[in-house]
Every structure is written in C-alpha cells, then in structure tokens.
Design a protein around this motif. Structure first.
Motif, PDB file in Angstrom:
ATOM      1  N   GLU A 223       0.848  -1.188   0.000  1.00 38.91           N
ATOM      2  CA  GLU A 223       0.000   0.000   0.000  1.00 38.91           C
ATOM      3  C   GLU A 223       0.879   1.232   0.000  1.00 38.91           C
ATOM      4  O   GLU A 223       1.771   1.373   0.840  1.00 38.91           O
ATOM      5  CB  GLU A 223      -0.905  -0.024   1.240  1.00 38.91           C
ATOM      6  CG  GLU A 223      -1.884   1.125   1.331  1.00 38.91           C
ATOM      7  CD  GLU A 223      -2.731   1.029   2.586  1.00 38.91           C
ATOM      8  OE1 GLU A 223      -2.351   1.640   3.606  1.00 38.91           O
ATOM      9  OE2 GLU A 223      -3.766   0.335   2.558  1.00 38.91           O
ATOM     10  N   LEU A 224       0.649   2.140  -0.951  1.00 42.34           N
ATOM     11  CA  LEU A 224       1.410   3.379  -1.073  1.00 42.34           C
ATOM     12  C   LEU A 224       0.519   4.540  -0.676  1.00 42.34           C
ATOM     13  O   LEU A 224      -0.539   4.759  -1.289  1.00 42.34           O
ATOM     14  CB  LEU A 224       1.922   3.573  -2.499  1.00 42.34           C
ATOM     15  CG  LEU A 224       2.617   4.904  -2.796  1.00 42.34           C
ATOM     16  CD1 LEU A 224       3.881   5.053  -1.965  1.00 42.34           C
ATOM     17  CD2 LEU A 224       2.938   5.028  -4.281  1.00 42.34           C
ATOM     18  N   GLU A 225       0.940   5.292   0.330  1.00 36.88           N
ATOM     19  CA  GLU A 225       0.172   6.438   0.812  1.00 36.88           C
ATOM     20  C   GLU A 225       0.479   7.650  -0.067  1.00 36.88           C
ATOM     21  O   GLU A 225       1.483   8.335   0.098  1.00 36.88           O
ATOM     22  CB  GLU A 225       0.525   6.724   2.271  1.00 36.88           C
ATOM     23  CG  GLU A 225      -0.359   7.771   2.918  1.00 36.88           C
ATOM     24  CD  GLU A 225      -0.042   7.948   4.385  1.00 36.88           C
ATOM     25  OE1 GLU A 225       0.318   9.084   4.783  1.00 36.88           O
ATOM     26  OE2 GLU A 225      -0.143   6.957   5.139  1.00 36.88           O
ATOM     27  N   VAL A 226      -0.409   7.915  -1.028  1.00 41.55           N
ATOM     28  CA  VAL A 226      -0.224   9.055  -1.929  1.00 41.55           C
ATOM     29  C   VAL A 226      -0.387  10.367  -1.162  1.00 41.55           C
ATOM     30  O   VAL A 226       0.368  11.325  -1.344  1.00 41.55           O
ATOM     31  CB  VAL A 226      -1.218   8.979  -3.101  1.00 41.55           C
ATOM     32  CG1 VAL A 226      -1.056  10.165  -4.037  1.00 41.55           C
ATOM     33  CG2 VAL A 226      -1.039   7.673  -3.863  1.00 41.55           C
ATOM     34  N   VAL A 231      -4.761   6.274  -0.974  1.00 36.44           N
ATOM     35  CA  VAL A 231      -3.726   5.248  -1.079  1.00 36.44           C
ATOM     36  C   VAL A 231      -3.897   4.487  -2.387  1.00 36.44           C
ATOM     37  O   VAL A 231      -5.009   4.325  -2.898  1.00 36.44           O
ATOM     38  CB  VAL A 231      -3.775   4.258   0.106  1.00 36.44           C
ATOM     39  CG1 VAL A 231      -3.440   4.949   1.412  1.00 36.44           C
ATOM     40  CG2 VAL A 231      -5.114   3.558   0.193  1.00 36.44           C
ATOM     41  N   LEU A 232      -2.777   4.046  -2.934  1.00 36.50           N
ATOM     42  CA  LEU A 232      -2.737   3.128  -4.064  1.00 36.50           C
ATOM     43  C   LEU A 232      -2.135   1.810  -3.577  1.00 36.50           C
ATOM     44  O   LEU A 232      -1.328   1.799  -2.637  1.00 36.50           O
ATOM     45  CB  LEU A 232      -1.904   3.687  -5.206  1.00 36.50           C
ATOM     46  CG  LEU A 232      -2.454   4.883  -5.972  1.00 36.50           C
ATOM     47  CD1 LEU A 232      -1.411   5.408  -6.953  1.00 36.50           C
ATOM     48  CD2 LEU A 232      -3.725   4.512  -6.712  1.00 36.50           C
ATOM     49  N   GLY A 233      -2.528   0.720  -4.233  1.00 33.38           N
ATOM     50  CA  GLY A 233      -1.977  -0.550  -3.801  1.00 33.38           C
ATOM     51  C   GLY A 233      -2.090  -1.627  -4.859  1.00 33.38           C
ATOM     52  O   GLY A 233      -2.861  -1.513  -5.817  1.00 33.38           O
ATOM     53  N   VAL A 234      -1.304  -2.662  -4.655  1.00 30.23           N
ATOM     54  CA  VAL A 234      -1.383  -3.880  -5.464  1.00 30.23           C
ATOM     55  C   VAL A 234      -1.394  -5.054  -4.504  1.00 30.23           C
ATOM     56  O   VAL A 234      -0.821  -4.986  -3.411  1.00 30.23           O
ATOM     57  CB  VAL A 234      -0.207  -3.994  -6.457  1.00 30.23           C
ATOM     58  CG1 VAL A 234      -0.275  -2.911  -7.515  1.00 30.23           C
ATOM     59  CG2 VAL A 234       1.128  -3.941  -5.727  1.00 30.23           C
ATOM     60  N   SER A 235      -2.061  -6.127  -4.912  1.00 38.09           N
ATOM     61  CA  SER A 235      -2.134  -7.302  -4.056  1.00 38.09           C
ATOM     62  C   SER A 235      -2.212  -8.560  -4.900  1.00 38.09           C
ATOM     63  O   SER A 235      -2.619  -8.525  -6.076  1.00 38.09           O
ATOM     64  CB  SER A 235      -3.336  -7.226  -3.107  1.00 38.09           C
ATOM     65  OG  SER A 235      -4.544  -7.359  -3.823  1.00 38.09           O
ATOM     66  N   CYS A 236      -1.851  -9.649  -4.268  1.00 37.06           N
ATOM     67  CA  CYS A 236      -1.935 -10.969  -4.882  1.00 37.06           C
ATOM     68  C   CYS A 236      -2.474 -11.930  -3.830  1.00 37.06           C
ATOM     69  O   CYS A 236      -1.963 -11.969  -2.705  1.00 37.06           O
ATOM     70  CB  CYS A 236      -0.568 -11.410  -5.379  1.00 37.06           C
ATOM     71  SG  CYS A 236      -0.530 -13.097  -6.036  1.00 37.06           S
TER      72      CYS A 236
END
Length: 277
Positions: A223-226, A231-236
């Motif tokens: 999770e990236l705190e813009v 927030v932006l994020g990627v998950s698997c």
C-alpha cells in the motif's frame, strides 16, 4: 711673587676629574628584589619561565625527574596515567510517533482472476471437456474500518467476466467477502500488508445465479500512501472456491468441485477520518 689661579679653573678641574673616574669605574650589579616583591603571576610561572629557560625544557626536566623518582621507589610522586580520549556522543533523531487516527477506508480495484485448476467443474475428457469456468477480469468495490493500529476490517463485492468457452453468453462470477488486513508500521509511505478473508460466490449466465459456493483466501500486498487521505496498492491472493454441482444451459450436469484461482488487484482507496485517540 706667585700667581694665583683664577677661581673658575679649580672648579672645572674638579668636574673633569669626577667625570673621568665615573667612566673608568666598574658598573655596580642591579639590586635583586625579594620573592615576596615579585608579582603573583611571575611567582606562579614555571621555573623555566622565571630562570629564562624554555618552557618545554622545564617540562621535560620535570617529567624526567618524576620518572627517576618513580624508578627509585619514591611513592610521594606517583606517575599519573593519561585519561582515555572521550568520544563525542551522537544523539540519533527519534522518529515521531504515528498519528493515532481512525478512518473509514473505501475504494475500487481492477481485478484479474487466473484459473489454476477448475477441478471437477471442467473434466479433462468427455463431453464436458469445454471449460465453463476459466479465467477472467472485472471490478471490486470495498469499504471498511481502519483502526489506529495496523488492522483493517471490511467487506468487498467483486464481479468478474469469466471465460466460459462460449457455453455462456456472459458468464459472471460474483463474490461477496469479509476481509481483514494486517499492516505493520515500518515508517515509510509504501508499506506491505497481509490479507485474509472468507465469503460466498454465485455464478451464472448474464448476472443469473445457476450455482454457488464458498471461498477463503489469503495473500500479500503493498500500500502506497499518496496523501493522508488516498492510497494506491497492489495485491496478490490465493483463492480456493468450493462450487456446488449444477446443470448448465447445455443441460450438462456439473459436479461439485474445488476450483483454485490466483487473484491480482490494482486498487485505489480513500480515507475519511473518524477521530483521534
């Protein structure tokens, strides 16, 4: 008749004789003042400074004399070891404590469901070889509560258009899940998290419901705190799904099976502050 010298001649001769005697006599030594009359600063000065010797010579002489006394066993003047050098103390700047704020966190995500194994839903031989439940992509909508600590609890609704080998005109795989995340504080804007959850699924043609089941999942993400509120994020995630048997639109009986998927998400979420602790 004897001539008398003039009165001024006798005085001039006397002065000349005195001057000659003062030039030929040795100079008297200067008067030495006692120690008590010297200034205190001069009395406190090193011996070399008072006697005219260089200060370094006086110091070296004193050290040599002290070493000689120590060698002879004189305990009245022991050698003093030099103190160890003192290293400067470096103070590390402490990181400020995190803000203890509660949020409502919600957003959307682009998702991809990659089929690892459809199980008995798609046998590898026979008339049901054409797989009615393949891979697909879609959209997820979620919302939840973000605690002041590392925890997030929420729910999500997801729909994906699956590859049905043309057995369905529009095969829609729908999920309704309860989710949680654990996000340790590492002091950076980008932070990893662990996710897990359970839920239910339905599947059918054109948003219809022909079968259903249950799922569990677990995964990781970043999770990236813009900003403080976005927030932006990627998950698997790994997602096994239990699907009950049903009869499809081609009148084929599909057996109960456990299908396995890997899900990928690209998410955008925003936060609404509830309060501080």
């Amino acid at each position: 008749m004897r001539s008398r010298p003039p009165p001024g001649a006798l005085l001039a001769a006397t002065l000349a004789a005195g001057t000659l005697l003062s030039l030929t006599a040795p100079a008297a030594p200067p008067e030495r003042k006692p120690e008590s009359d010297l200034p205190r600063a001069a009395a406190d000065a090193p011996a070399g400074a008072r006697t005219g010797e260089p200060a370094g010579a006086a110091t070296d002489g004193g050290l040599a004399e002290g070493a000689a006394k120590n060698a002879q066993g004189d305990e009245s003047a022991p050698a003093q070891p030099l103190p160890p050098p003192v290293k400067p103390r470096v103070e590390l700047a402490a990181r400020p404590p995190p803000l203890h704020v509660e949020y409502v966190q919600y957003g959307v995500a682009l998702v991809a469901e990659i089929s690892l194994d459809p199980g008995a839903v798609c046998p590898r031989s026979g008339p049901l070889y054409s797989c009615i439940l393949g891979s697909g992509g879609g959209l997820a909508i979620r919302g939840g509560y973000r605690s002041p600590g590392p925890w997030y609890f929420g729910g999500a609704y997801q729909f994906t258009k699956m590859d049905s080998s043309n057995l369905y005109r529009l095969g829609i795989f729908q999920q309704l899940r309860a989710e949680m995340r654990y996000m340790p504080d590492i002091g950076y804007r980008a932070a990893p998290y662990f996710s897990a959850g359970v839920g239910g699924v339905v599947y059918g043609n054109e948003w219809g419901v022909e079968t259903g089941g249950a799922l569990i999942f677990g995964g990781v993400g970043v999770e990236l705190e813009v900003s403080r509120r976005a927030v932006l994020g990627v998950s698997c995630v790994y997602r096994p799904v239990l699907i009950s048997g049903w009869k499809d639109t081609a009148n084929y009986e599909r057996a109960t099976a456990i299908a396995q998927f890997v899900g990928f998400e690209l998410l955008l979420e925003v936060r609404t502050e509830l309060g501080r602790r």
